[in-house]
Design a protein around this motif. Structure first.
Motif, PDB file in Angstrom:
ATOM      1  N   GLY A 274      42.351  42.744  24.187  1.00 44.86           N
ATOM      2  CA  GLY A 274      41.746  43.909  24.948  1.00 44.86           C
ATOM      3  C   GLY A 274      41.077  43.481  26.450  1.00 44.86           C
ATOM      4  O   GLY A 274      41.312  44.241  27.236  1.00 44.86           O
ATOM      5  N   GLN A 275      40.326  42.128  26.596  1.00 42.81           N
ATOM      6  CA  GLN A 275      39.996  41.761  27.745  1.00 42.81           C
ATOM      7  C   GLN A 275      41.038  41.857  28.686  1.00 42.81           C
ATOM      8  O   GLN A 275      41.054  42.101  30.091  1.00 42.81           O
ATOM      9  CB  GLN A 275      39.368  40.540  27.668  1.00 42.81           C
ATOM     10  CG  GLN A 275      38.012  40.491  27.285  1.00 42.81           C
ATOM     11  CD  GLN A 275      36.947  41.119  28.046  1.00 42.81           C
ATOM     12  OE1 GLN A 275      36.897  40.937  29.218  1.00 42.81           O
ATOM     13  NE2 GLN A 275      36.464  42.331  27.582  1.00 42.81           N
ATOM     14  N   GLY A 276      42.514  41.242  28.238  1.00 43.96           N
ATOM     15  CA  GLY A 276      43.525  41.096  29.297  1.00 43.96           C
ATOM     16  C   GLY A 276      43.844  42.378  29.766  1.00 43.96           C
ATOM     17  O   GLY A 276      44.529  42.471  30.891  1.00 43.96           O
ATOM     18  N   GLY A 277      43.744  43.572  28.712  1.00 44.90           N
ATOM     19  CA  GLY A 277      44.368  44.933  29.487  1.00 44.90           C
ATOM     20  C   GLY A 277      43.183  45.568  30.208  1.00 44.90           C
ATOM     21  O   GLY A 277      43.200  46.345  31.134  1.00 44.90           O
ATOM     22  N   HIS A 278      41.830  45.069  29.710  1.00 44.25           N
ATOM     23  CA  HIS A 278      40.826  45.936  30.268  1.00 44.25           C
ATOM     24  C   HIS A 278      40.569  45.445  31.731  1.00 44.25           C
ATOM     25  O   HIS A 278      40.115  46.151  32.769  1.00 44.25           O
ATOM     26  CB  HIS A 278      39.625  45.842  29.373  1.00 44.25           C
ATOM     27  CG  HIS A 278      38.264  46.390  29.978  1.00 44.25           C
ATOM     28  ND1 HIS A 278      37.245  45.498  30.629  1.00 44.25           N
ATOM     29  CD2 HIS A 278      37.774  47.569  30.057  1.00 44.25           C
ATOM     30  CE1 HIS A 278      36.329  46.182  31.160  1.00 44.25           C
ATOM     31  NE2 HIS A 278      36.426  47.324  30.561  1.00 44.25           N
TER      32      HIS A 278
ATOM     33  N   CYS B  86      42.706  46.501  34.610  1.00 44.40           N
ATOM     34  CA  CYS B  86      42.906  47.929  34.782  1.00 44.40           C
ATOM     35  C   CYS B  86      41.489  48.785  35.030  1.00 44.40           C
ATOM     36  O   CYS B  86      41.669  49.586  35.986  1.00 44.40           O
ATOM     37  CB  CYS B  86      43.463  48.434  33.559  1.00 44.40           C
ATOM     38  SG  CYS B  86      45.045  47.865  33.167  1.00 44.40           S
ATOM     39  N   VAL B  87      40.358  48.227  34.442  1.00 42.11           N
ATOM     40  CA  VAL B  87      39.077  49.088  34.806  1.00 42.11           C
ATOM     41  C   VAL B  87      38.798  48.883  36.437  1.00 42.11           C
ATOM     42  O   VAL B  87      38.479  49.849  36.951  1.00 42.11           O
ATOM     43  CB  VAL B  87      37.993  48.451  33.838  1.00 42.11           C
ATOM     44  CG1 VAL B  87      37.507  46.951  34.465  1.00 42.11           C
ATOM     45  CG2 VAL B  87      36.817  49.316  33.905  1.00 42.11           C
TER      46      VAL B  87
ATOM     47  N   TRP C 269      29.339  46.475  44.192  1.00 40.41           N
ATOM     48  CA  TRP C 269      28.735  46.961  43.119  1.00 40.41           C
ATOM     49  C   TRP C 269      29.287  46.743  41.661  1.00 40.41           C
ATOM     50  O   TRP C 269      28.435  46.695  40.956  1.00 40.41           O
ATOM     51  CB  TRP C 269      27.990  48.392  43.353  1.00 40.41           C
ATOM     52  CG  TRP C 269      27.396  48.476  44.636  1.00 40.41           C
ATOM     53  CD1 TRP C 269      27.526  48.876  45.868  1.00 40.41           C
ATOM     54  CD2 TRP C 269      25.893  47.869  44.731  1.00 40.41           C
ATOM     55  NE1 TRP C 269      26.685  48.872  46.764  1.00 40.41           N
ATOM     56  CE2 TRP C 269      25.608  48.354  45.918  1.00 40.41           C
ATOM     57  CE3 TRP C 269      25.063  47.311  43.712  1.00 40.41           C
ATOM     58  CZ2 TRP C 269      24.223  47.889  46.326  1.00 40.41           C
ATOM     59  CZ3 TRP C 269      23.728  47.069  44.261  1.00 40.41           C
ATOM     60  CH2 TRP C 269      23.277  47.597  45.526  1.00 40.41           C
ATOM     61  N   TRP C 270      30.302  46.641  41.670  1.00 42.05           N
ATOM     62  CA  TRP C 270      31.074  46.696  40.502  1.00 42.05           C
ATOM     63  C   TRP C 270      30.732  45.247  39.970  1.00 42.05           C
ATOM     64  O   TRP C 270      30.450  44.941  38.716  1.00 42.05           O
ATOM     65  CB  TRP C 270      32.631  46.886  40.475  1.00 42.05           C
ATOM     66  CG  TRP C 270      33.431  46.743  39.239  1.00 42.05           C
ATOM     67  CD1 TRP C 270      33.534  47.482  38.305  1.00 42.05           C
ATOM     68  CD2 TRP C 270      33.938  45.563  38.747  1.00 42.05           C
ATOM     69  NE1 TRP C 270      34.045  47.117  37.255  1.00 42.05           N
ATOM     70  CE2 TRP C 270      34.287  45.696  37.366  1.00 42.05           C
ATOM     71  CE3 TRP C 270      33.916  44.214  39.110  1.00 42.05           C
ATOM     72  CZ2 TRP C 270      35.217  44.797  36.614  1.00 42.05           C
ATOM     73  CZ3 TRP C 270      34.544  43.141  38.146  1.00 42.05           C
ATOM     74  CH2 TRP C 270      35.064  43.734  37.015  1.00 42.05           C
TER      75      TRP C 270
ATOM     76  N   LEU D 250      51.474  48.775  41.608  1.00 46.14           N
ATOM     77  CA  LEU D 250      51.103  47.557  41.162  1.00 46.14           C
ATOM     78  C   LEU D 250      49.777  47.154  41.372  1.00 46.14           C
ATOM     79  O   LEU D 250      49.460  45.914  41.426  1.00 46.14           O
ATOM     80  CB  LEU D 250      52.102  46.694  41.762  1.00 46.14           C
ATOM     81  CG  LEU D 250      53.725  46.681  41.588  1.00 46.14           C
ATOM     82  CD1 LEU D 250      54.289  45.556  42.304  1.00 46.14           C
ATOM     83  CD2 LEU D 250      53.787  46.588  40.123  1.00 46.14           C
ATOM     84  N   ARG D 251      48.784  48.039  41.344  1.00 44.70           N
ATOM     85  CA  ARG D 251      47.229  47.562  41.465  1.00 44.70           C
ATOM     86  C   ARG D 251      46.742  47.067  40.582  1.00 44.70           C
ATOM     87  O   ARG D 251      45.922  45.752  40.553  1.00 44.70           O
ATOM     88  CB  ARG D 251      46.712  48.820  41.980  1.00 44.70           C
ATOM     89  CG  ARG D 251      46.964  49.248  43.562  1.00 44.70           C
ATOM     90  CD  ARG D 251      46.374  50.420  43.991  1.00 44.70           C
ATOM     91  NE  ARG D 251      46.190  50.756  45.323  1.00 44.70           N
ATOM     92  CZ  ARG D 251      45.634  51.720  45.913  1.00 44.70           C
ATOM     93  NH1 ARG D 251      45.456  52.623  45.290  1.00 44.70           N
ATOM     94  NH2 ARG D 251      45.800  51.862  47.288  1.00 44.70           N
ATOM     95  N   SER D 252      46.990  47.534  39.209  1.00 45.71           N
ATOM     96  CA  SER D 252      46.659  46.580  38.185  1.00 45.71           C
ATOM     97  C   SER D 252      47.158  45.047  38.081  1.00 45.71           C
ATOM     98  O   SER D 252      46.465  44.280  37.655  1.00 45.71           O
ATOM     99  CB  SER D 252      46.756  47.580  36.869  1.00 45.71           C
ATOM    100  OG  SER D 252      46.212  48.733  36.680  1.00 45.71           O
ATOM    101  N   MET D 253      48.623  45.245  38.289  1.00 43.67           N
ATOM    102  CA  MET D 253      49.256  43.599  38.403  1.00 43.67           C
ATOM    103  C   MET D 253      48.473  42.991  39.523  1.00 43.67           C
ATOM    104  O   MET D 253      48.385  41.578  39.261  1.00 43.67           O
ATOM    105  CB  MET D 253      50.580  44.050  38.690  1.00 43.67           C
ATOM    106  CG  MET D 253      51.174  44.532  37.430  1.00 43.67           C
ATOM    107  SD  MET D 253      51.343  43.292  36.061  1.00 43.67           S
ATOM    108  CE  MET D 253      52.156  41.943  36.751  1.00 43.67           C
TER     109      MET D 253
END
Length: 444
Positions: free
Chosen positions: A39-43, A46-47, A72-73, A361-364
């Motif tokens: 889950g962390q690998g996808g989250h 992407c978040v 701030w994130w 490809l921003r998540s990548m």
């Protein structure tokens, strides 16, 4: 929480405790851990990408706000982790592990519900190309290899419109602009934008590689910094000794305290000087953090030299379990400074790898940023293994001897500082020649 399937108690065999937990519960526990990792690998990648996508990079005000979003994130994530660790560690130790795991579970359910409630308000990027970005970039490399022997002028094929600075980098990829030879099964010519996409991805490689040294230094915060603290006087007041691992929260505290200062004080001042929306460029920010980390590691080396000198003076060199009469507060600057360096380098890398890859490809890109620290940890382990083998020959105490009073972490820190200087030098060389992918920024 699950009841045991057996009534047996823990038994002792050969002076060792054997597990009294049913096999089914052990399997379920590890499945849960692996699911969290998946889950962390996808989250994680992407978040951040999804959050940054909520800002329109073509709108000047929103583009400026997007840079603050990364600050701030990271601030919110670190503040949440710090508060959670303090609360949950107490619950685990004094109340119940079931309650300690249950609270995050409930919090995640609430977070998911809040996330779903906001669905109608989110912005989504519309895919601009029918072809996958991986296929587009792969096609550019294949076409460049296919046309490598061609002597036809590329300017004519491209209609004479070529960005000069970018055109001069990775010139071999410009061959992809040439039309395929007659009789070839390949009919479509690569567009200029596709070649620029491929070059943008290729330009990330040296930046990625030169920041690995920072990741190696980063790996020491949770390992050798803690080992130093274990040997030192950890008494805060009579009857209370602070756990050495708890000092890691000082790094997070440094991030929490410095992030608002960076965003609300440093950036506006730098913006007035440079005229850039984010104050300084992304690469300047990354390099500044690496520069701070060099002084942090050098300071850690000086503290370790002082600790070893104190062991000699107090006569506890041969006793690995002895408390060195030196306060653990000596370690505060190196933890705190590393937190400050993270505000520069970590956040800078996040924004850089998000902004400089093709939109699809921003998540990548953010996954590529995370890979720096994953591979950096492996490189740190490999480096330590090699040094351990080389310095521990012929029965000598290695730099990482079990008795830390006979070890030489100071030598290792100085070596890391030297590597960091080399890495920063190479980083500056590549950063100076780097051509930004002009999507949201036009400054170098």
């Amino acid at each position: 929480m699950l009841p045991s399937l057996t009534k047996s108690e823990c038994q002792v065999e050969n002076n060792k405790f054997t597990s009294c937990t049913p096999q089914s519960q052990v399997i379920l526990f590890f499945i849960s851990l692996y699911r969290v990792a998946i889950g962390q690998g996808g989250h994680k990648p992407c978040v951040q990408a999804f959050g940054a996508d909520q800002f329109d990079e073509r709108h000047p005000k929103e583009y400026k706000a997007r840079s603050s979003f990364f600050n701030w994130w990271y601030f919110t994530m670190c503040a949440g982790c710090m508060a959670t660790l303090w609360i949950l560690n107490y619950i685990h130790d004094n109340l119940s592990w079931v309650l300690g795991f249950g609270i995050p579970c409930v919090a995640m359910i609430i977070a998911l519900l809040v996330f779903l409630l906001g669905t109608i308000t989110y912005r989504f990027n519309i895919q601009q190309h029918d072809k996958s970005p991986f296929l587009r970039i792969g096609h550019v490399f294949i076409a460049a290899i296919r046309n490598r022997g061609s002597s036809r002028p590329i300017e004519e094929e491209a209609g004479g419109i070529l960005p000069h600075q970018s055109f001069e980098q990775f010139k071999f990829l410009n061959k992809a602009l040439l039309a395929p030879p007659k009789g070839s099964k390949e009919e479509k010519t690569c567009s200029l934008s596709e070649v620029e996409e491929a070059k943008a991805v290729l330009r990330l490689v040296p930046i990625w590689a030169t920041t690995l040294v920072y990741a190696i230094a980063f790996a020491q915060v949770s390992t050798f910094f803690t080992k130093q603290g274990v040997t030192m006087d950890r008494t805060i007041f009579p009857g209370f000794d602070i756990p050495a691992a708890s000092l890691q929260t000082l790094t997070t505290l440094g991030i929490v305290l410095f992030s608002p200062i960076y965003d609300r004080i440093f950036v506006p001042i730098a913006r007035n000087v440079t005229g850039k929306p984010s104050g300084i460029t992304m690469l300047q920010r990354i390099g500044s953090g690496i520069f701070i980390s060099i002084f942090t590691i050098a300071f850690a080396a000086l503290v370790e030299m002082k600790r070893l000198e104190t062991t000699q003076e107090s006569g506890v060199v041969d006793d690995p379990n002895a408390t060195v009469p030196m306060s653990i507060w000596w370690l505060i600057p190196q933890y705190f400074l590393f937190g400050v360096s993270e505000v520069f380098t970590m956040v800078g890398l996040q924004e850089f790898f998000y902004d400089q890859v093709p939109n699809e490809l921003r998540s990548m890109g953010l996954a590529l940023y995370l890979s720096i620290f994953g591979i950096g940890s492996f490189l740190s382990g490999f480096l330590i293994s090699v040094i351990e083998k080389v310095t521990g020959k012929d029965g000598k105490d290695s730099w990482f001897a079990n008795n830390l009073n006979k070890a030489h972490l100071d030598y290792f820190y100085w070596l890391l500082a030297g590597f960091s200087v080399v890495g920063l030098t190479l980083f500056i060389c590549f950063a100076k020649s780097y051509v930004y992918n002009h999507k949201g920024t036009t400054s170098r």
